[in-house]
Design a protein around this motif. Structure first.
Motif, mmCIF file in Angstrom:
data_model
loop_
_atom_site.group_PDB
_atom_site.id
_atom_site.type_symbol
_atom_site.label_atom_id
_atom_site.label_comp_id
_atom_site.label_asym_id
_atom_site.label_seq_id
_atom_site.Cartn_x
_atom_site.Cartn_y
_atom_site.Cartn_z
ATOM 1 N N UNK A 2 43.867 -2.691 -14.487
ATOM 2 C CA UNK A 2 43.099 -3.797 -13.939
ATOM 3 C C UNK A 2 42.272 -3.313 -12.746
ATOM 4 N N UNK A 3 40.967 -3.489 -12.837
ATOM 5 C CA UNK A 3 40.067 -3.029 -11.777
ATOM 6 C C UNK A 3 39.426 -4.184 -11.022
ATOM 7 N N UNK A 4 40.012 -5.359 -11.085
ATOM 8 C CA UNK A 4 39.426 -6.513 -10.418
ATOM 9 C C UNK A 4 39.404 -6.361 -8.896
ATOM 10 N N UNK A 5 40.373 -5.642 -8.352
ATOM 11 C CA UNK A 5 40.394 -5.408 -6.904
ATOM 12 C C UNK A 5 39.197 -4.601 -6.456
ATOM 13 N N UNK A 6 38.817 -3.611 -7.240
ATOM 14 C CA UNK A 6 37.651 -2.786 -6.915
ATOM 15 C C UNK A 6 36.383 -3.624 -7.011
ATOM 16 N N UNK A 7 36.284 -4.431 -8.052
ATOM 17 C CA UNK A 7 35.115 -5.300 -8.223
ATOM 18 C C UNK A 7 35.022 -6.291 -7.062
ATOM 19 N N UNK A 8 36.147 -6.864 -6.671
ATOM 20 C CA UNK A 8 36.165 -7.823 -5.559
ATOM 21 C C UNK A 8 35.752 -7.162 -4.255
ATOM 22 N N UNK A 9 36.223 -5.951 -4.020
ATOM 23 C CA UNK A 9 35.861 -5.227 -2.797
ATOM 24 C C UNK A 9 34.370 -4.932 -2.756
ATOM 25 N N UNK A 10 33.819 -4.516 -3.886
ATOM 26 C CA UNK A 10 32.382 -4.246 -3.960
ATOM 27 C C UNK A 10 31.577 -5.520 -3.712
ATOM 28 N N UNK A 11 32.034 -6.622 -4.275
ATOM 29 C CA UNK A 11 31.350 -7.894 -4.086
ATOM 30 C C UNK A 11 31.373 -8.310 -2.615
ATOM 31 N N UNK A 13 31.545 -6.343 -0.013
ATOM 32 C CA UNK A 13 30.609 -5.458 0.705
ATOM 33 C C UNK A 13 29.164 -5.916 0.500
ATOM 34 N N UNK A 14 28.824 -6.310 -0.718
ATOM 35 C CA UNK A 14 27.470 -6.816 -0.991
ATOM 36 C C UNK A 14 27.192 -8.073 -0.179
ATOM 37 N N UNK A 15 28.155 -8.984 -0.148
ATOM 38 C CA UNK A 15 27.975 -10.221 0.608
ATOM 39 C C UNK A 15 27.809 -9.939 2.096
ATOM 40 N N UNK A 16 28.590 -9.000 2.618
ATOM 41 C CA UNK A 16 28.494 -8.671 4.041
ATOM 42 C C UNK A 16 27.131 -8.078 4.373
ATOM 43 N N UNK A 17 26.535 -7.342 3.453
ATOM 44 C CA UNK A 17 25.185 -6.797 3.669
ATOM 45 C C UNK A 17 24.127 -7.884 3.531
ATOM 46 N N UNK A 18 24.302 -8.781 2.580
ATOM 47 C CA UNK A 18 23.311 -9.814 2.311
ATOM 48 C C UNK A 18 23.329 -10.907 3.381
ATOM 49 N N UNK A 19 24.520 -11.244 3.880
ATOM 50 C CA UNK A 19 24.671 -12.267 4.913
ATOM 51 C C UNK A 19 25.189 -11.602 6.192
ATOM 52 N N UNK A 20 24.303 -11.176 7.084
ATOM 53 C CA UNK A 20 24.744 -10.481 8.306
ATOM 54 C C UNK A 20 25.681 -11.313 9.180
ATOM 55 N N UNK A 49 40.249 -13.528 1.508
ATOM 56 C CA UNK A 49 39.388 -13.500 0.329
ATOM 57 C C UNK A 49 38.829 -14.890 0.031
ATOM 58 N N UNK A 50 39.684 -15.888 -0.010
ATOM 59 C CA UNK A 50 39.239 -17.247 -0.289
ATOM 60 C C UNK A 50 38.353 -17.790 0.832
ATOM 61 N N UNK A 51 38.658 -17.407 2.048
ATOM 62 C CA UNK A 51 37.843 -17.852 3.170
ATOM 63 C C UNK A 51 36.424 -17.305 3.047
ATOM 64 N N UNK A 52 36.287 -16.031 2.699
ATOM 65 C CA UNK A 52 34.961 -15.446 2.526
ATOM 66 C C UNK A 52 34.203 -16.106 1.379
ATOM 67 N N UNK A 53 34.887 -16.411 0.293
ATOM 68 C CA UNK A 53 34.241 -17.081 -0.832
ATOM 69 C C UNK A 53 33.721 -18.451 -0.402
ATOM 70 N N UNK A 54 34.516 -19.182 0.350
ATOM 71 C CA UNK A 54 34.092 -20.509 0.809
ATOM 72 C C UNK A 54 32.889 -20.410 1.745
ATOM 73 N N UNK A 55 32.883 -19.428 2.628
ATOM 74 C CA UNK A 55 31.763 -19.261 3.561
ATOM 75 C C UNK A 55 30.490 -18.901 2.797
ATOM 76 N N UNK A 56 30.599 -17.987 1.832
ATOM 77 C CA UNK A 56 29.421 -17.596 1.046
ATOM 78 C C UNK A 56 28.883 -18.785 0.260
#
Length: 66
Positions: A2-11, A13-20, A49-56
């Motif tokens: 299962x590689x969902x953890x890697x996908x979630x981590x990449x996502x 990082x993308x959000x942190x770059x897109x939303x300073x 994780x859930x907190x970041x999803x809600x903020x995004x």
């Protein structure tokens, strides 16, 4: 395997770059939730994780309405 953890981590990082502002908003909310004892999922609170999803989701909604 299962590689969902890697996908979630990449996502995240993308959000942190897109939303300073995401990092600062998350820290502010985490401190507030911690003071109210709502930062533990075992006690009915949220995890990071859930907190970041809600903020995004909120940031996307705000940008669509402006």
């Amino acid at each position: 395997m299962n590689h969902l953890g890697i996908i979630s981590s990449d996502l995240m990082r993308e959000w942190l770059c897109f939303y300073p502002c995401l990092h600062r908003i998350a820290l502010l909310l985490k401190v507030s939730l911690h003071h109210q004892k709502l930062m533990s999922i075992y006690n009915g609170g949220l995890n990071s994780y859930y907190l970041l999803i809600m903020i995004v989701c909120f940031l996307k909604e705000v940008s669509l309405n402006s």
